[in-house]
Design a protein around this motif. Sequence first.
Motif, PDB file in Angstrom:
ATOM      1  N   TYR A 123      -8.777  -4.021   3.518  1.00 24.72           N
ATOM      2  CA  TYR A 123      -8.545  -5.104   2.976  1.00 24.72           C
ATOM      3  C   TYR A 123      -9.146  -6.402   3.831  1.00 24.72           C
ATOM      4  O   TYR A 123      -9.601  -7.467   3.265  1.00 24.72           O
ATOM      5  CB  TYR A 123      -7.124  -5.429   2.848  1.00 24.72           C
ATOM      6  CG  TYR A 123      -6.781  -6.549   2.087  1.00 24.72           C
ATOM      7  CD1 TYR A 123      -6.654  -6.658   0.786  1.00 24.72           C
ATOM      8  CD2 TYR A 123      -6.319  -7.595   3.038  1.00 24.72           C
ATOM      9  CE1 TYR A 123      -6.517  -7.821   0.082  1.00 24.72           C
ATOM     10  CE2 TYR A 123      -5.743  -8.950   2.221  1.00 24.72           C
ATOM     11  CZ  TYR A 123      -5.887  -8.884   0.723  1.00 24.72           C
ATOM     12  OH  TYR A 123      -5.551 -10.139   0.202  1.00 24.72           O
ATOM     13  N   ILE A 124      -8.766  -6.297   5.029  1.00 21.41           N
ATOM     14  CA  ILE A 124      -9.192  -7.287   6.099  1.00 21.41           C
ATOM     15  C   ILE A 124     -10.535  -7.398   6.499  1.00 21.41           C
ATOM     16  O   ILE A 124     -11.137  -8.438   6.330  1.00 21.41           O
ATOM     17  CB  ILE A 124      -8.141  -7.087   7.223  1.00 21.41           C
ATOM     18  CG1 ILE A 124      -6.873  -7.233   6.997  1.00 21.41           C
ATOM     19  CG2 ILE A 124      -8.918  -8.191   8.207  1.00 21.41           C
ATOM     20  CD1 ILE A 124      -5.971  -6.776   8.262  1.00 21.41           C
TER      21      ILE A 124
ATOM     22  N   ASN B 180     -15.532  -3.841  -2.316  1.00 21.47           N
ATOM     23  CA  ASN B 180     -14.772  -2.758  -1.760  1.00 21.47           C
ATOM     24  C   ASN B 180     -13.278  -2.961  -1.849  1.00 21.47           C
ATOM     25  O   ASN B 180     -12.494  -1.953  -2.185  1.00 21.47           O
ATOM     26  CB  ASN B 180     -15.096  -2.377  -0.432  1.00 21.47           C
ATOM     27  CG  ASN B 180     -16.801  -2.179  -0.338  1.00 21.47           C
ATOM     28  OD1 ASN B 180     -17.110  -1.643  -1.302  1.00 21.47           O
ATOM     29  ND2 ASN B 180     -17.234  -2.505   0.826  1.00 21.47           N
ATOM     30  N   ARG B 181     -12.925  -4.099  -1.885  1.00 19.32           N
ATOM     31  CA  ARG B 181     -11.204  -4.329  -1.986  1.00 19.32           C
ATOM     32  C   ARG B 181     -10.820  -4.024  -3.419  1.00 19.32           C
ATOM     33  O   ARG B 181      -9.720  -3.435  -3.435  1.00 19.32           O
ATOM     34  CB  ARG B 181     -11.079  -5.777  -1.727  1.00 19.32           C
ATOM     35  CG  ARG B 181     -11.128  -6.225  -0.200  1.00 19.32           C
ATOM     36  CD  ARG B 181     -10.720  -7.607  -0.220  1.00 19.32           C
ATOM     37  NE  ARG B 181     -11.136  -8.268   1.421  1.00 19.32           N
ATOM     38  CZ  ARG B 181     -10.932  -9.533   1.610  1.00 19.32           C
ATOM     39  NH1 ARG B 181     -10.345 -10.293   0.859  1.00 19.32           N
ATOM     40  NH2 ARG B 181     -11.443  -9.942   2.603  1.00 19.32           N
ATOM     41  N   ILE B 182     -11.776  -4.438  -4.182  1.00 19.94           N
ATOM     42  CA  ILE B 182     -11.500  -4.202  -5.702  1.00 19.94           C
ATOM     43  C   ILE B 182     -11.302  -2.613  -5.984  1.00 19.94           C
ATOM     44  O   ILE B 182     -10.324  -1.974  -6.457  1.00 19.94           O
ATOM     45  CB  ILE B 182     -12.343  -4.861  -6.625  1.00 19.94           C
ATOM     46  CG1 ILE B 182     -12.228  -6.322  -6.327  1.00 19.94           C
ATOM     47  CG2 ILE B 182     -12.066  -4.501  -7.927  1.00 19.94           C
ATOM     48  CD1 ILE B 182     -13.234  -7.125  -6.923  1.00 19.94           C
ATOM     49  N   ILE B 183     -12.176  -1.974  -5.358  1.00 16.82           N
ATOM     50  CA  ILE B 183     -12.494  -0.130  -5.610  1.00 16.82           C
ATOM     51  C   ILE B 183     -10.954   0.314  -5.092  1.00 16.82           C
ATOM     52  O   ILE B 183     -10.604   1.021  -5.639  1.00 16.82           O
ATOM     53  CB  ILE B 183     -13.448   0.363  -4.890  1.00 16.82           C
ATOM     54  CG1 ILE B 183     -14.820  -0.409  -5.840  1.00 16.82           C
ATOM     55  CG2 ILE B 183     -13.413   1.749  -4.775  1.00 16.82           C
ATOM     56  CD1 ILE B 183     -16.120   0.277  -5.178  1.00 16.82           C
ATOM     57  N   VAL B 184     -10.803  -0.195  -3.580  1.00 13.54           N
ATOM     58  CA  VAL B 184      -9.552   0.368  -3.192  1.00 13.54           C
ATOM     59  C   VAL B 184      -8.192   0.002  -3.910  1.00 13.54           C
ATOM     60  O   VAL B 184      -7.260   0.804  -4.079  1.00 13.54           O
ATOM     61  CB  VAL B 184      -9.416  -0.066  -1.677  1.00 13.54           C
ATOM     62  CG1 VAL B 184      -8.114   0.254  -1.355  1.00 13.54           C
ATOM     63  CG2 VAL B 184     -10.607   0.690  -0.948  1.00 13.54           C
ATOM     64  N   LEU B 185      -8.143  -1.150  -4.508  1.00 15.37           N
ATOM     65  CA  LEU B 185      -7.085  -2.005  -5.471  1.00 15.37           C
ATOM     66  C   LEU B 185      -6.989  -0.874  -6.390  1.00 15.37           C
ATOM     67  O   LEU B 185      -5.862  -0.479  -6.860  1.00 15.37           O
ATOM     68  CB  LEU B 185      -7.218  -3.175  -5.483  1.00 15.37           C
ATOM     69  CG  LEU B 185      -5.821  -3.738  -6.316  1.00 15.37           C
ATOM     70  CD1 LEU B 185      -4.705  -3.567  -5.561  1.00 15.37           C
ATOM     71  CD2 LEU B 185      -6.393  -5.269  -6.601  1.00 15.37           C
ATOM     72  N   PHE B 186      -8.133  -0.728  -7.165  1.00 16.25           N
ATOM     73  CA  PHE B 186      -8.104   0.202  -8.557  1.00 16.25           C
ATOM     74  C   PHE B 186      -7.832   1.459  -8.218  1.00 16.25           C
ATOM     75  O   PHE B 186      -6.860   2.068  -8.802  1.00 16.25           O
ATOM     76  CB  PHE B 186      -9.432   0.264  -8.838  1.00 16.25           C
ATOM     77  CG  PHE B 186      -9.486   0.987 -10.054  1.00 16.25           C
ATOM     78  CD1 PHE B 186      -9.170   0.385 -11.500  1.00 16.25           C
ATOM     79  CD2 PHE B 186     -10.088   2.362 -10.026  1.00 16.25           C
ATOM     80  CE1 PHE B 186      -9.281   1.240 -12.538  1.00 16.25           C
ATOM     81  CE2 PHE B 186     -10.251   3.160 -11.215  1.00 16.25           C
ATOM     82  CZ  PHE B 186      -9.817   2.468 -12.423  1.00 16.25           C
ATOM     83  N   TYR B 187      -8.149   2.154  -6.998  1.00 15.02           N
ATOM     84  CA  TYR B 187      -7.497   3.351  -6.606  1.00 15.02           C
ATOM     85  C   TYR B 187      -6.117   3.352  -6.482  1.00 15.02           C
ATOM     86  O   TYR B 187      -5.433   4.298  -6.970  1.00 15.02           O
ATOM     87  CB  TYR B 187      -8.329   4.105  -5.217  1.00 15.02           C
ATOM     88  CG  TYR B 187      -7.543   5.100  -4.855  1.00 15.02           C
ATOM     89  CD1 TYR B 187      -7.751   6.360  -5.155  1.00 15.02           C
ATOM     90  CD2 TYR B 187      -6.765   4.920  -3.567  1.00 15.02           C
ATOM     91  CE1 TYR B 187      -7.086   7.316  -4.637  1.00 15.02           C
ATOM     92  CE2 TYR B 187      -6.111   5.868  -2.900  1.00 15.02           C
ATOM     93  CZ  TYR B 187      -6.424   7.396  -3.442  1.00 15.02           C
ATOM     94  OH  TYR B 187      -5.621   8.171  -2.846  1.00 15.02           O
TER      95      TYR B 187
ATOM     96  N   ILE C 172       0.970  -1.165  -0.098  1.00 10.13           N
ATOM     97  CA  ILE C 172       0.108  -0.046  -0.012  1.00 10.13           C
ATOM     98  C   ILE C 172       0.898   1.185  -0.118  1.00 10.13           C
ATOM     99  O   ILE C 172       0.583   2.314  -0.802  1.00 10.13           O
ATOM    100  CB  ILE C 172      -1.020  -0.056   1.153  1.00 10.13           C
ATOM    101  CG1 ILE C 172      -1.897  -1.230   0.993  1.00 10.13           C
ATOM    102  CG2 ILE C 172      -1.729   1.356   1.276  1.00 10.13           C
ATOM    103  CD1 ILE C 172      -2.822  -1.492   2.325  1.00 10.13           C
ATOM    104  N   LEU C 173       2.017   1.353   0.915  1.00  9.33           N
ATOM    105  CA  LEU C 173       2.922   2.294   0.835  1.00  9.33           C
ATOM    106  C   LEU C 173       3.469   2.677  -0.420  1.00  9.33           C
ATOM    107  O   LEU C 173       3.697   3.784  -0.927  1.00  9.33           O
ATOM    108  CB  LEU C 173       3.728   2.019   1.817  1.00  9.33           C
ATOM    109  CG  LEU C 173       4.986   3.247   2.042  1.00  9.33           C
ATOM    110  CD1 LEU C 173       4.422   4.122   3.358  1.00  9.33           C
ATOM    111  CD2 LEU C 173       6.148   2.524   2.528  1.00  9.33           C
ATOM    112  N   TYR C 174       3.858   1.501  -1.016  1.00 10.30           N
ATOM    113  CA  TYR C 174       4.448   1.690  -2.454  1.00 10.30           C
ATOM    114  C   TYR C 174       3.642   2.031  -3.559  1.00 10.30           C
ATOM    115  O   TYR C 174       3.918   3.181  -4.178  1.00 10.30           O
ATOM    116  CB  TYR C 174       4.900   0.274  -2.812  1.00 10.30           C
ATOM    117  CG  TYR C 174       5.767  -0.023  -3.961  1.00 10.30           C
ATOM    118  CD1 TYR C 174       7.020   0.462  -4.016  1.00 10.30           C
ATOM    119  CD2 TYR C 174       5.178  -0.529  -5.300  1.00 10.30           C
ATOM    120  CE1 TYR C 174       7.574   0.355  -5.576  1.00 10.30           C
ATOM    121  CE2 TYR C 174       5.739  -0.438  -6.578  1.00 10.30           C
ATOM    122  CZ  TYR C 174       6.960  -0.201  -6.560  1.00 10.30           C
ATOM    123  OH  TYR C 174       7.865  -0.238  -7.586  1.00 10.30           O
ATOM    124  N   CYS C 175       2.381   1.596  -3.588  1.00 10.70           N
ATOM    125  CA  CYS C 175       1.348   1.963  -4.509  1.00 10.70           C
ATOM    126  C   CYS C 175       0.825   3.551  -4.447  1.00 10.70           C
ATOM    127  O   CYS C 175       0.833   4.031  -5.473  1.00 10.70           O
ATOM    128  CB  CYS C 175       0.182   1.278  -4.522  1.00 10.70           C
ATOM    129  SG  CYS C 175       0.218  -0.640  -5.185  1.00 10.70           S
TER     130      CYS C 175
END
Length: 330
Positions: free
Chosen positions: A294-295, A301-308, A112-115
């Motif tokens: 994520y947890i 919702n995980r997919i939306i956050v990942l896409f962001y 997450i920090l990296y992205c």
Amino acid sequence: MLLYFIIALFLIILIKTKNDNIINLVFLFFILLTGLRGYSVGTDTMNYYGLFNGSESFQNNQGEIVFYLLYSYLSSINVSYRIILFIQAILFWLPLYYVFKRTSYPVLAVFILYCLGYVFMSFNISRQMIAASIGLCSIYMIQENVKTIYPVSLIILSSMFHTSSLILLLVFILKKINLHRDIWTCILVFSFLLPFVFSFSSILTIVLNKLPYVNRFANYLDSANKSIFSFNRLLMNALFIFLMYCKKRYCSSLYLKCIVCGLIIMNLMPQSSYITRVALYLTIAQVLFFQDCYISSKLQNRIIVLFYMISVLLSFVVHNNGGFVPYVLL
């Protein structure tokens, strides 16, 4: 450019590992990646080199005594600038190691920090990112109800690398505030629209210029030619409003309150690039908040956050924000 996407892929593969050896190797890899980078990687790398070799003055680093002492001492004993880069890398990653090792999935936190681009920022605004890393550690401690003396000490320490990190004292107030998500949404929308009819930064600039010591921060509000409207900021506001309505308990999360507060600051003074950097001390809480998402969130919702997050990563790499493309060794 390809290297950065390969790194992201490997982090995804390791995202759920709880093997201490692998986790330690991930942190070691990023310390090496930061410390072994060429001087051309990161637009401020050569500026710091100017401070180190004495060609530029330390006189403007009022109050940032740890940074001053570190550079002046190591410069006086003629160590290699490469050592400085490794010391900066360790100072950035060590507080993160302390926090991430206490989360459910440490490599996920690194991913997450990296992205979100914070690793790339550490190649550039190294001093401020050290302060932000220490600051994130203090936010974690406040959330976990550690004795007040510890997070306060960390905030003071972070301010000795970059004075602007004193904004983290707001976190103690945010801890006490509990607003309904409708109110948070109204504040976010209002703060986003207000600059179109009223220049809050102009008023604040006048006030800061009249105050001793802090008047040197008035230039942080310089509007330059930056547009009031920002699609990226609009997307960020929309995402966190959406997440607040996904789970009611998110509104009581200190991490979300820090992010929203940082967004409000960015919304009110959208024409200032420096304000985004000041708000960074609060918005970096995304790293811990997204791990919780994520947890505990549904798959969609995980997919939306990942896409962001992937969108932010692509934006950093494609637009080369901070001059870290291409990556070169030594």
